[in-house]
Write a protein that holds these residues in place. Structure first.
Motif, short mmCIF file in Angstrom:
data_model
loop_
_atom_site.label_atom_id
_atom_site.label_comp_id
_atom_site.label_asym_id
_atom_site.label_seq_id
_atom_site.Cartn_x
_atom_site.Cartn_y
_atom_site.Cartn_z
N TYR A 90 12.34 -27.94 50.01
CA TYR A 90 11.38 -27.50 51.03
C TYR A 90 12.13 -27.29 52.33
CZ TYR A 90 8.36 -29.62 47.49
OH TYR A 90 7.76 -29.96 46.32
N ILE A 91 12.10 -26.07 52.84
CA ILE A 91 12.90 -25.72 54.01
C ILE A 91 12.00 -25.15 55.10
CG2 ILE A 91 14.78 -24.29 54.88
CD1 ILE A 91 15.94 -24.29 52.04
N ARG A 92 12.04 -25.78 56.26
CA ARG A 92 11.31 -25.23 57.41
C ARG A 92 12.19 -24.20 58.10
NH1 ARG A 92 9.25 -28.42 62.89
NH2 ARG A 92 8.21 -26.61 63.82
N ASN A 93 11.68 -22.99 58.22
CA ASN A 93 12.48 -21.92 58.82
C ASN A 93 11.60 -20.73 59.19
OD1 ASN A 93 14.87 -20.31 59.47
ND2 ASN A 93 14.34 -19.16 57.63
N ALA A 94 11.92 -20.10 60.30
CA ALA A 94 11.24 -18.88 60.72
C ALA A 94 12.24 -17.77 61.02
CB ALA A 94 10.39 -19.15 61.96
N ASP A 95 13.51 -18.01 60.69
CA ASP A 95 14.57 -17.05 61.00
C ASP A 95 14.85 -16.18 59.77
OD1 ASP A 95 16.80 -15.63 61.72
OD2 ASP A 95 18.04 -17.39 62.20
N PRO A 96 14.60 -14.88 59.83
CA PRO A 96 14.87 -14.01 58.67
C PRO A 96 16.32 -14.07 58.20
CG PRO A 96 13.54 -12.85 60.31
CD PRO A 96 13.99 -14.13 60.95
N LEU A 97 17.23 -14.31 59.11
CA LEU A 97 18.65 -14.33 58.71
C LEU A 97 18.96 -15.52 57.81
CD1 LEU A 97 20.40 -13.22 62.03
CD2 LEU A 97 19.75 -11.83 60.04
#
Length: 305
Positions: A184-191
């Motif tokens: 489970y990874i929290r992320n909002a960066d498309p890269l």
């Protein structure tokens, strides 16, 4: 005239608003009309409660199909439901409201419609024959249903903007299969999503369940993202700008991708809710006729894009 409510963000743009009269005629439902209710994403709690309260008390309301707001509406209105089925309790969301003997019932029908949709294009032994994994972008109601269907079949990675949704999904997964391998990874960066995609083995399944490309603009990955070789790509929406879908189609030939939009998920989703709300069973031949009636509304996938 009786009403079926349709709760979403841009319901007027949905093909369902134009198709429902034909569906109702095919299924022998008389004097029923579809009424859309548009609410902003993560609407104030009282807006959900006001709408559900009206559905509950209005004798002409048969129930509702809920998109986008499945989790937020369930959390805001839990005490208003007279019955909550096991699927809603498990998933912490509702995609369907129906009435039985004057009681308002909440159900998470995505567990049915998502599994039916996946099984149409994902072979049962796919992950046994490949080293593929699953990357699910998004952790909302659809993502919960989809990952539950895939749980334990291969390694799953889920990416979402908010930690709360990831924590809720983790708890749901653990209650079903505590030994399943899920990150489970929290992320909002498309890269960063690009990097996660780049690490996927050949034959992996990549799912866009973020709502980006429909409810909000853009894509969860950049245009530089490289899709997994011989992978399967599922954009769970069928309308909107669908940038993620176009990105996948652009690499379809080069990367050997099988690309699917959300059209069949749309058909299965509505059929499952109609069955529940109107207490009927849609036979396979009836479902085929509903799909045929709907085909004129289907947005064709851009060739090669």
């Amino acid at each position: 005239m009786e009403r079926l409510s349709f709760v979403g963000v841009t319901t007027g743009q949905s093909a369902a608003t134009r198709l429902f009269p034909a569906w109702a005629k095919e299924l022998g439902l008389r004097d029923v009309r579809l009424v859309g209710h548009d609410l902003p994403i993560h609407a104030p709690r009282e807006e959900y409660r006001s709408l559900v309260g009206r559905i509950k008390t209005d004798e002409h309301e048969r129930g509702a199909l809920i998109t986008t707001h499945k989790i937020d509406l369930f959390e805001a209105c839990r005490d208003l439901f007279d019955q909550i089925d096991e699927s809603s309790l498990l998933c912490g969301e509702t995609s369907c409201l129906s009435k039985r003997d004057g009681m308002l019932c909440a159900r998470a029908t995505d567990l049915v419609s998502a599994s039916r949709s996946l099984d149409e294009f994902l072979p049962v032994d796919h992950f046994q024959k490949t080293a593929g994994e699953v990357l699910c972008l998004g952790a909302g109601g659809s993502a919960i249903a989809i990952t539950l269907h895939l749980l334990g079949r291969t390694r799953i990675t889920v990416v979402n903007r908010s930690q709360g949704r990831l924590d809720a999904m983790r708890a749901i997964h653990a209650s079903v299969n505590a030994l399943a391998e899920v990150a489970y990874i929290r992320n909002a960066d498309p890269l960063l999503n690009d990097e996660l995609m780049g690490d996927l083995p050949a034959g992996s399944l990549l799912i866009n369940a973020t709502g980006m490309g429909k409810d909000t603009p853009g894509s969860p990955v950049s245009n530089a993202a490289l899709f997994p070789a011989n992978g399967i790509v599922w954009e769970v929406n069928y309308r909107g700008e669908l940038q993620f879908l176009r990105q996948a189609l652009g690499q379809r030939v080069e990367r050997g991708l099988r690309v699917h939009d959300g059209w069949r998920y749309f058909i299965h989703g509505w059929a499952t809710v109609i069955e529940e709300v109107f207490d009927l069973h849609i036979q396979e031949d009836q479902l085929s006729r509903l799909a045929a009636l709907s085909e004129g509304e289907r947005r064709q996938l851009p060739a090669g894009a």
